[in-house]
Design a protein around this motif. Structure first.
Motif, PDB file in Angstrom:
ATOM      1  N   ILE A 163      17.223   4.296  55.883  1.00 41.39           N
ATOM      2  CA  ILE A 163      18.595   3.857  55.589  1.00 41.39           C
ATOM      3  C   ILE A 163      18.702   2.331  55.735  1.00 41.39           C
ATOM      4  O   ILE A 163      19.281   1.648  54.883  1.00 41.39           O
ATOM      5  N   GLY A 168      25.659  10.344  58.731  1.00 38.40           N
ATOM      6  CA  GLY A 168      25.413   9.015  58.188  1.00 38.40           C
ATOM      7  C   GLY A 168      26.629   8.454  57.470  1.00 38.40           C
ATOM      8  O   GLY A 168      26.994   7.278  57.666  1.00 38.40           O
ATOM      9  N   VAL A 199      23.070   5.258  53.071  1.00 43.76           N
ATOM     10  CA  VAL A 199      22.815   6.516  53.770  1.00 43.76           C
ATOM     11  C   VAL A 199      22.285   7.560  52.785  1.00 43.76           C
ATOM     12  O   VAL A 199      21.254   8.204  53.016  1.00 43.76           O
ATOM     13  N   ILE A 251      18.130  11.179  62.804  1.00 43.90           N
ATOM     14  CA  ILE A 251      19.296  11.628  62.051  1.00 43.90           C
ATOM     15  C   ILE A 251      19.171  13.093  61.620  1.00 43.90           C
ATOM     16  O   ILE A 251      20.161  13.791  61.429  1.00 43.90           O
TER      17      ILE A 251
END
Lengths: 293, 265
Positions: free
Chosen positions: B244, B13, B226, B120
């Motif tokens: 995010i 991120g 992030v 992620i």
């Protein structure tokens, strides 16, 4: 993209009919395409350009000489902006050649300049965005155009007249050999307009560059012009401002009223040449600039 | 933050935030948000193809984003259909084709969510390499064209008359955008990639006096979003990418609010 040395098709590639047999002014015709004038800053021969079936430029010859202010006038739709774009290398002509003096630096003031508020940019940064410059040069060009205090301001905060000066300052970076201004007065008032032309005339005297100035109105620019080219897709007439203003073709294009109004604006000049001395033969014979102090 | 998957998520991120910041500024300045959206949504076709052929997904997405970018360069020259309509058409056609292809490849139990909104927490060490090597390449290219790209973004004709190689610089920019979109899709998915590009830049605009400042603030907002988004995601068990993007939206609102309250600027 080789914008700096555009060599289009060779002039002799133009079809024979392009040698103006339909031209309304045979007496101004130079016949077959002329050779380029080696002294010209930017020279064009036999420019032809058609867009969407509409002929926009029809065999235009033009030369910008060192130290002269050449004004391009013509009615709306005459192809003035297109001609400028072709001369700058922004658009290729269908036919014809453009020659630039090697190493020529061009300062350009476009017709429309809309500030994009999405981009944070100071005036000083904007001025040296095209050609890199030291802080001293940025300060100098800003002072030259009367915008000495604007350097730290945001471009988006400027008034129309201030923005015009900032764009002009950017054009002056790097000591250009020629300045090309396409109707630089849009969006500023009449006083600002006159002031801008005076400024351009003064800068020309100080720096000696050539100027190509596009205008829709001969009267306001004539005091600063050395030579006028009247365009209506082809070059209708050209010469010193007075002779162009009295030319029948000018009266036809702009109306008798404009030609009469001209008398009111008439300034006294000591130019010696007349239209006969300037028949579409821009081969550097017109060196009137030295007469203007 | 001792979990390795969490560490990788954070590294991915943050890397993306730094790469996306300057690029996102240009997407905002050049009004290419919708363009980026079209390229990103076409990425789903790349995912489907990658799944079918068992390729590295980022690589197969990159092939598709590059191909679509080339296609758009060609299509932008026609004038019969306005370009934004064309982009909308292309984005949704690509999305439909991508979803159909993906379900043909994997069957109805395919986890589309992971591709639409990113995953992620599933970032692998290989993905990290893609992000950092590809990202470094993208940043280097962007630094290389920074000045001419900025100049032509301010006024294209003026830049061209001054000798800027307009077409070449624009082409490089489009390639960099395709590369970063391909990298970002694994992290935030085809639907949120453009948000990750434009939101930090938009939040940075009111605070910035120079283009570089705007890129820097965008990187800071992106990185903070992030970190905060991942924290939110872990604490409340919310999906990573959307968390995010929520933080980015909050930063944007906070940044623009004083300007809005003060009146116009």
């Amino acid at each position: 993209m080789d914008a700096h040395n555009v060599q289009g098709d060779l002039p002799q590639l133009a079809p024979a009919r392009h040698t103006h047999d339909h031209h309304p002014h045979p007496e101004l015709d130079a016949g077959p395409p002329l050779a380029h004038d080696a002294d010209a800053l930017i020279g064009a021969r036999s420019l032809w350009l058609t867009r969407s079936g509409r002929a926009i430029l029809q065999g235009v010859d033009i030369d910008i000489s060192s130290g002269e202010i050449l004004t391009l006038i013509g009615p709306n739709g005459a192809g003035k902006t297109t001609l400028v774009r072709v001369l700058l290398g922004l658009e290729p002509p269908d036919q014809g050649t453009i020659q630039r003096k090697p190493g020529l630096i061009v300062g350009y003031v476009p017709q429309r300049f809309e500030v994009d508020r999405a981009i944070p940019l100071t005036v000083a940064r904007f001025v040296e965005l095209g050609r890199r410059a030291e802080p001293e040069e940025i300060e100098r060009v800003l002072a030259d155009v009367g915008a000495g205090k604007l350097g730290d301001r945001q471009l988006s905060e400027l008034s129309g007249g201030e923005l015009q000066r900032a764009v002009l300052a950017r054009a002056l970076i790097g000591s250009p050999g020629v300045l090309v201004l396409d109707e630089p007065v849009r969006g500023i008032d009449y006083a600002g307009e006159a002031e801008l032309y005076t400024l351009i005339g003064r800068l020309r005297s100080e720096r000696g560059f050539g100027v190509l100035l596009v205008s829709h109105d001969l009267h306001v620019v004539m005091a600063q012009s050395d030579r006028v080219v009247c365009l209506n897709r082809h070059v209708c007439c050209s010469g010193v401002p007075e002779s162009v203003a009295q030319h029948p073709e000018y009266a036809r294009l702009f109306g008798a009223q404009a030609a009469r109004a001209f008398a009111l604006y008439h300034h006294h000049h000591d130019h010696r040449h007349d239209l006969a001395g300037e028949p579409q033969s821009p081969a550097g014979t017109d060196r009137s600039t030295s007469e203007r102090a | 933050m001792s979990e390795p998957f969490l560490m990788r998520a954070l590294l991915a991120g943050l890397g993306l935030a730094v790469i996306a910041a300057p690029l996102g500024c240009f997407v905002v300045w050049r009004r290419m948000a919708y363009y980026g959206e079209a390229v990103a949504q076409a990425g789903l076709i790349g995912i489907a193809a990658g799944l079918a052929l068992s390729l590295n997904l980022t690589a197969s997405v990159l092939v598709v984003t590059l191909a679509v970018s080339m296609l758009l360069v060609v299509l932008s020259r026609q004038q019969l259909v306005p370009f934004d309509s064309l982009l909308g058409l292309l984005a949704h056609a690509a999305l439909a084709i991508g979803v159909i292809l993906a379900s043909l490849v994997r069957g109805p139990q395919l986890d589309l969510m992971a591709f639409l909104f990113g995953d992620i927490f599933a970032i692998s060490a290989t993905d990290l390499k893609w992000i950092y090597v590809g990202g470094a390449l993208a940043l280097a290219a962007l630094v290389y064209v920074w000045r001419p790209l900025l100049s032509l973004s301010v006024h294209e004709d003026l830049a061209a008359a001054e000798g800027t190689q307009v077409e070449r610089v624009k082409f490089i920019f489009v390639l960099v955008l395709a590369l970063v979109v391909a990298i970002a899709i694994k992290i935030v998915g085809v639907l949120l990639t453009i948000a990750f590009l434009i939101m930090p830049a938009a939040a940075a605009r009111p605070l910035s006096e120079t283009p570089e400042q705007m890129a820097l603030f965008a990187a800071i907002f992106g990185s903070l979003s992030v970190a905060l988004g991942l924290f939110l995601s872990v604490s409340l068990d919310t999906p990573g990418g959307p968390s995010i993007v929520l933080m980015l939206a909050l930063f944007f609102v906070a940044a623009i609010l004083p300007t809005v309250l003060r009146g116009r600027r």
